[in-house]
Structure formats: C-alpha cells, structure tokens
Design a protein around this motif. Sequence first.
Motif, PDB file in Angstrom:
ATOM      1  N   PHE A  72       7.233 -28.632   9.191  1.00  0.00           N
ATOM      2  CA  PHE A  72       6.490 -27.369   9.109  1.00  0.00           C
ATOM      3  C   PHE A  72       5.849 -27.161   7.747  1.00  0.00           C
ATOM      4  O   PHE A  72       4.650 -26.940   7.638  1.00  0.00           O
ATOM      5  CB  PHE A  72       7.414 -26.191   9.450  1.00  0.00           C
ATOM      6  CG  PHE A  72       6.783 -24.853   9.184  1.00  0.00           C
ATOM      7  CD1 PHE A  72       5.803 -24.359  10.021  1.00  0.00           C
ATOM      8  CD2 PHE A  72       7.156 -24.091   8.077  1.00  0.00           C
ATOM      9  CE1 PHE A  72       5.198 -23.143   9.768  1.00  0.00           C
ATOM     10  CE2 PHE A  72       6.556 -22.875   7.815  1.00  0.00           C
ATOM     11  CZ  PHE A  72       5.583 -22.397   8.667  1.00  0.00           C
ATOM     12  N   THR A  73       6.652 -27.273   6.675  1.00  0.00           N
ATOM     13  CA  THR A  73       6.096 -26.958   5.354  1.00  0.00           C
ATOM     14  C   THR A  73       4.997 -27.942   4.967  1.00  0.00           C
ATOM     15  O   THR A  73       3.984 -27.553   4.387  1.00  0.00           O
ATOM     16  CB  THR A  73       7.188 -26.927   4.266  1.00  0.00           C
ATOM     17  OG1 THR A  73       8.030 -28.052   4.448  1.00  0.00           O
ATOM     18  CG2 THR A  73       8.014 -25.676   4.338  1.00  0.00           C
ATOM     19  N   ILE A  76       1.832 -27.027   7.225  1.00  0.00           N
ATOM     20  CA  ILE A  76       1.223 -25.706   7.017  1.00  0.00           C
ATOM     21  C   ILE A  76       0.501 -25.640   5.672  1.00  0.00           C
ATOM     22  O   ILE A  76      -0.410 -24.830   5.492  1.00  0.00           O
ATOM     23  CB  ILE A  76       2.297 -24.587   7.138  1.00  0.00           C
ATOM     24  CG1 ILE A  76       1.651 -23.231   7.435  1.00  0.00           C
ATOM     25  CG2 ILE A  76       3.127 -24.466   5.884  1.00  0.00           C
ATOM     26  CD1 ILE A  76       1.241 -23.052   8.859  1.00  0.00           C
ATOM     27  N   LYS A  77       0.903 -26.513   4.734  1.00  0.00           N
ATOM     28  CA  LYS A  77       0.221 -26.586   3.438  1.00  0.00           C
ATOM     29  C   LYS A  77      -1.267 -26.841   3.601  1.00  0.00           C
ATOM     30  O   LYS A  77      -2.071 -26.453   2.754  1.00  0.00           O
ATOM     31  CB  LYS A  77       0.815 -27.738   2.625  1.00  0.00           C
ATOM     32  CG  LYS A  77       1.831 -27.287   1.617  1.00  0.00           C
ATOM     33  CD  LYS A  77       2.227 -28.444   0.713  1.00  0.00           C
ATOM     34  CE  LYS A  77       3.541 -28.085   0.059  1.00  0.00           C
ATOM     35  NZ  LYS A  77       4.486 -29.180   0.002  1.00  0.00           N
TER      36      LYS A  77
ATOM     37  N   ILE B 143       2.986 -18.051   7.415  1.00  0.00           N
ATOM     38  CA  ILE B 143       2.198 -19.282   7.490  1.00  0.00           C
ATOM     39  C   ILE B 143       2.027 -19.878   6.091  1.00  0.00           C
ATOM     40  O   ILE B 143       0.960 -20.357   5.733  1.00  0.00           O
ATOM     41  CB  ILE B 143       0.844 -19.068   8.182  1.00  0.00           C
ATOM     42  CG1 ILE B 143       0.044 -17.956   7.488  1.00  0.00           C
ATOM     43  CG2 ILE B 143       1.027 -18.711   9.644  1.00  0.00           C
ATOM     44  CD1 ILE B 143      -1.408 -17.905   7.942  1.00  0.00           C
ATOM     45  N   ARG B 144       3.103 -19.798   5.318  1.00  0.00           N
ATOM     46  CA  ARG B 144       3.128 -20.384   3.971  1.00  0.00           C
ATOM     47  C   ARG B 144       4.091 -21.565   3.982  1.00  0.00           C
ATOM     48  O   ARG B 144       5.007 -21.595   4.813  1.00  0.00           O
ATOM     49  CB  ARG B 144       3.616 -19.349   2.948  1.00  0.00           C
ATOM     50  CG  ARG B 144       2.904 -18.042   2.992  1.00  0.00           C
ATOM     51  CD  ARG B 144       1.486 -18.138   2.499  1.00  0.00           C
ATOM     52  NE  ARG B 144       0.631 -17.210   3.239  1.00  0.00           N
ATOM     53  CZ  ARG B 144      -0.695 -17.180   3.138  1.00  0.00           C
ATOM     54  NH1 ARG B 144      -1.313 -18.029   2.354  1.00  0.00           N
ATOM     55  NH2 ARG B 144      -1.404 -16.336   3.838  1.00  0.00           N
ATOM     56  N   PRO B 145       3.949 -22.482   3.050  1.00  0.00           N
ATOM     57  CA  PRO B 145       4.855 -23.631   3.039  1.00  0.00           C
ATOM     58  C   PRO B 145       6.257 -23.265   2.548  1.00  0.00           C
ATOM     59  O   PRO B 145       6.748 -23.801   1.562  1.00  0.00           O
ATOM     60  CB  PRO B 145       4.161 -24.619   2.094  1.00  0.00           C
ATOM     61  CG  PRO B 145       3.271 -23.794   1.252  1.00  0.00           C
ATOM     62  CD  PRO B 145       2.883 -22.610   2.059  1.00  0.00           C
ATOM     63  N   ILE B 146       6.866 -22.314   3.219  1.00  0.00           N
ATOM     64  CA  ILE B 146       8.205 -21.847   2.850  1.00  0.00           C
ATOM     65  C   ILE B 146       8.965 -21.621   4.149  1.00  0.00           C
ATOM     66  O   ILE B 146       8.434 -21.038   5.088  1.00  0.00           O
ATOM     67  CB  ILE B 146       8.119 -20.518   2.072  1.00  0.00           C
ATOM     68  CG1 ILE B 146       7.379 -20.736   0.751  1.00  0.00           C
ATOM     69  CG2 ILE B 146       9.507 -19.958   1.803  1.00  0.00           C
ATOM     70  CD1 ILE B 146       7.011 -19.472   0.044  1.00  0.00           C
ATOM     71  N   LYS B 147      10.199 -22.094   4.185  1.00  0.00           N
ATOM     72  CA  LYS B 147      10.997 -21.933   5.401  1.00  0.00           C
ATOM     73  C   LYS B 147      11.279 -20.454   5.659  1.00  0.00           C
ATOM     74  O   LYS B 147      11.481 -19.673   4.733  1.00  0.00           O
ATOM     75  CB  LYS B 147      12.320 -22.677   5.233  1.00  0.00           C
ATOM     76  CG  LYS B 147      12.169 -24.177   5.247  1.00  0.00           C
ATOM     77  CD  LYS B 147      13.211 -24.784   6.183  1.00  0.00           C
ATOM     78  CE  LYS B 147      12.844 -26.180   6.607  1.00  0.00           C
ATOM     79  NZ  LYS B 147      12.866 -27.138   5.492  1.00  0.00           N
TER      80      LYS B 147
END
Lengths: 298, 318
Positions: A72-73, A76-77, B143-147
């Motif tokens: 995901f991370t 989504i980047k 929708i950020r690169p953070i869990k």
Amino acid sequence: MSAVLTLDHVKKVIGGKTIINGLSFSVREGEVFGFLGPNGAGKTTTIRMIVGLMDISEGDIVICGKSIKNDFTGAIKEIGAIVENPEMYKFLTGYQNLLQYARMHDGITKEKIREVIELVGLTDRIHDKVKKYSLGMRQRLGLAQCLLHDPKLLILDEPTNGLDPAGIREIRDHLRMLTRERGMSVIVSSHLLSEMELMCDRIAIIQNGELIDVQTINEFTEQATAAFAFETGSLGDAATWLKSDWNALMMEEGFSVEITREQVPVLIKKLTAEGIDLYGVKAVAKTLEDRFLEVTTK
Amino acid sequence: MGKLIINECAKLFRRTGTWVMFAIVIIMILGIGAFLKYGEVNNPPQVNPAWEQELAMQLEADRAALEETGQNNATLRMFYEREIAVKEYQLEKDLAPETGVTLWSLMSEAQAVIGIIGVFTIIIAAGMVASEFSWGTVKLLLIRPIKRSKILLSKYLTVLLFGGLMLTVLYTVSALVGLVLFGMPEQARPYLAFADGEVVERSMFIQLIYNYLLSSIDVLMLATMAFMISAVFRNSSLAIGLSLFLMFMGGTGTMLLASKFDWAKYVLFANTNLTVYFDGVPPVEGMTLAFSIIMLLIYFVVFHLLAFFVFAKRDVAA
Ligand SMILES: Nc1ncnc2c1ncn2[C@@H]1O[C@H](COP(=O)(O)OP(=O)(O)OP(=O)(O)O)[C@@H](O)[C@H]1O
Ligand SMILES: [Mg+2]
C-alpha cells in the motif's frame, strides 16, 4: 509505452451486491485517461479501490509495478488523488491544509508548496480560511494537494465540478502541461462529456460496473454520424419523402437529418429542384454526449 | 509519528472549541477559589482546643468497629486498620487536623474539575476519527504513504496529550490561584499515607499528583472507550452519548450490581476508582489493587484491538 496503472479483473462486492464486475484496463505513461459512465456506474467505487480506500474483492490493481493490496505505502506514493469533492479542513487556511498533507510525505519543501500554490493560481487567497473559499477555489486547493509530492499518476474524480469556463480551461491546460512536461498520467472522471473530448487521449466507458469499451477520443467521435440542420421555407409535400427516404426530423423552421458530409449537396440539389427556399445548412456535430448516450443506452 | 502528532494538534488547537474548554477549566478553578475565600472571610478558622479528645473518641469507635465487622470482612478490616493507624500516628506526633483554608484545600477541591476534564476529553476522543468522516477529509487523510494503524495511533496519542495537558493546567493553575488567595502554609503539613502496615509522611504536592492521576484513570478508560467507538462506528454523537452516559451512570449501576452479584467485579467501572484501595472500600469484597489493574489493562487492550482492527480493515465510503 509502459503502463502506470493496471487493473486486472477487478471485482467489488458490497453486501452481496456486485458493484464492479471484472474491470480490466491500463493507463499509459503521459496520457489523460477519461473515465465515463452514467450515474452509479461505479466510477467512484473504482477510484476508491485504486487509492486503497476500499478493499478489492477480487483481482488486483498495480501502480508503477506495486500492488495496492500488498504494498500500500509503496503504491500510494505514486498517486495524487481527489475522490469526489475535495473536502478540506474548513477551520484551517488553505496553506495550513497543504502543510497537513506536506507533513505526510517525505521531502516536500516550502519552496515546492509555494510553486504548487502558484501553479493552481491560489497565491492571493492561500492564507484565508477554507470556509471562505468558493467551490472553485476548493477544487484548486484539491488539485494543489495532489501535486505536492509529484505523483506519477493523478486521479481526479470530477475535477471540473464547480469551475467556471475559465477555470475548466485552466485545469485542462494544467493537465496538458503535467502530462507533456512531467510525464504524469491522469485519470479523469467527469460528467461534462464535452470537456472529456477536449481533455482526454483515451476514454473508458463503464456501465453497471462493467467495461463497455476503451477507445481513443478520435475513434470514438468518428464513429458518430453527423447531423445537419436545414433552415427552409414551407416544405409542403416534400415533408413526406424527407421523412420516409431520409428519416428527417421536422422542426419549426425546417428539419434536421442524419447524413454523411457527401450526402449534403445531393440533398440540397433535390430541395432546390423541388423549389423549396433554403436559408441555411448547419452541421450539428454530434457531441461525445450523444455518442455516449448511444453507447450506454444500447 | 512526530509529524502526524503535530498535524493532529494543529487540527485540535486551531478550533475555537478547544480553547473554550481550557477557558472553562480555568474559570471553574477561579470559582472554587472565590468560594473558598468567601467562606474563609465569613468564618475565620479557629483551632479546635479539644481535637485530641475528639480524635481519641473516634479511635475508640474505629477499634470497636474493627472488632465487630473486621472478623468476616477482609476489606473493611483493612479500612479500619488504616484509619486506626493514621489516627494513632496523629495523636503520637501531635499533628492537629487542618482547620484553616489553604493552598491544599483549593488544590484538593479542584479535583472535582477532573470530571469536567473527563467530559471534554471524551468529546475530543469521540471526534478524533468520526469528525474526519463527517468532514469528508478522511479520504485525503488515508491516501498518504502511511499505514492506517499509524494514523490512528497518532490520533490516540493526541487525545492523551490533550487530557494530560488539561490535568497539568488544572494542577498548576489551582496551585497558582491558591498561592495568590491563601499564600503558602506556614508549616509544610505532610500527608499521612498508609503503606505496608505503616504510616508514612508524604509531601502534599506529591500526594496531590498521585490523587490527580488516580482520579484520572476512569477519564483515561472512558476516553479510550469513546475513541474506540468513534473508530469503529465512525459516529461521534454515538461515541459521546454512550461514553458520557456510562461516565455518569456506570459507577452507580455497577455499585447496584455489586451489592447483588459477585461478577460485578469484572465490570469496567468496578475497577476504575483505584483510590478505594488507598482510603476506601472496594465495591466487591476480595477485590485487590492487582486485580483491578489487570482488569483495566484487559479492557484497555480490548478497546485498542477493536479500534485498530476495524479502522484498518473497513472500507471508507464517506
Ligand atoms: N458503500 C456502498 N454500499 C453499497 N452500495 C454502494 C456503496 N457505494 C456505492 N454503492 C453503489 O455502487 C454503485 C456505483 O457507485 P459509484 O459511486 O461508484 O458510482 P459513480 O459512477 O461514481 O456515480 P456518479 O456519476 O453518480 O458519481 C451505485 O449503484 C451505488 O449505489
Ligand atoms: Mg462518482
């Protein structure tokens, strides 16, 4: 050209109801990809799955080689997105809102924030509270928010909603610039179909959660037969054969008919031979909208 | 994580409501101070010359009660043993009970405001996740690169930070107001604590911090619960309503249950008031401090597991 985004037989089931049924398509690098479909077709649902807000029931979505399901991370980047309306914190200023998002990505400088604000044309109002913004200004702030981290893929769910014609044109120019100069890919869903015509390189049409067609914009419009409006005096008996032979539609001051370009002089000659006064002929270009309705109401 | 907490604090403290909450706490401290000052001016304190005889009489009564009920009730026995030890110590060291109004009276009375702080903290905790959904901002947040779990944790830590800050404000402002209104007491009076069968003298400042923290445990648990409801149901009214209802009714309800059923000791609210183990009687006979702490930990972990699991898994359709 390599694919920036690939959907592979994506399915979404909510509460036993299949909302997206086996959607597959790819978006290439540097293209503007239109996402068309009537209300409730599943555009927003698809976008929610692409950005990981919703789980994928079946299939997979891959962004720049990274699966949104398993990484995901990482995936989504590469994405900047507006999902439906760009809702911001109303009690913060535009700038404070952007700071919120800047803090959640690595390496976004003050300089970068300023540059993005300038790009979307909010420099004058950026220190006002968002509750004082008009809808168009909020759209611009939404766009700024997705450009902060220089994503490879921009996803805009109805980005022109609420913008005035000048604003729509500006967005269009931005998108051209971003795709041409920075090699970004863009997915746009919009209800303003005439807008799509000007903005997109290719469009996908979905209906009831299924892909109907993916075409380049040229293919799409070429397949549409054109319509011509004839402004005439009294038609008299001619109305009968116009209706039967040419399938013409009678109007107040003349008629309209669906014919190819080559047939236009033929019909004009025929009308003058019958002694009908002809004041003008106008091509009523069939818009994407008509074509769209043609495709989706089949 | 630091940046995420900065984000949450920015969202919290840029809203006027948050500042109103702090203002209300300070106004309440001033009110209590004014009330105590008024009482002091109208009834100047007098030293009770017969305090030793009165204390001795109470001591006799406590001893008799210990004889009578202490045999078959372990917790009451502990209670009376403590009372007796403290009173004996007072007589022995010739420590007259405090009669005047002091800094300590204000700081001690101000503990009542912890209830208000509890209400505020619950409101903040309940809004933490649910507001992002009602504002629609959750879509841009997630929708950020953070869990998601990390975002939730930063929100929870911000709630703790808010509650802690409120308590600190309460403690320091009531100390300052007390100093201004009543001055520093001439002789430092110790607090008599009873630990391991012995009476020990403890600094009043330290003791008050203990008391503040002990009284904050149910605030912590209820705020955690409100946070969990907010994360699971994404509805702040539900989280506020349920948590406040339990805050006001939970204690009473549990006491009613405790008088009839033994299993009431497993109810959260039977365990939130840890002060009973220091100067009171636990709701169900046989409960110990260790038992309550374990129960609190279990509830705490369950609340968090629920919140994190549901928040990380569920679709965002706002
Ligand atoms: N959370 C949900 N639960 C159940 N059904 C849903 C949910 N979200 C969407 N749907 C259904 O899924 C279908 C697709 O909805 P979606 O919002 O994706 O459409 P859309 O193409 O974006 O439409 P619009 O053009 O109106 O924005 C609709 O029939 C809708 O009722
Ligand atoms: Mg939609």
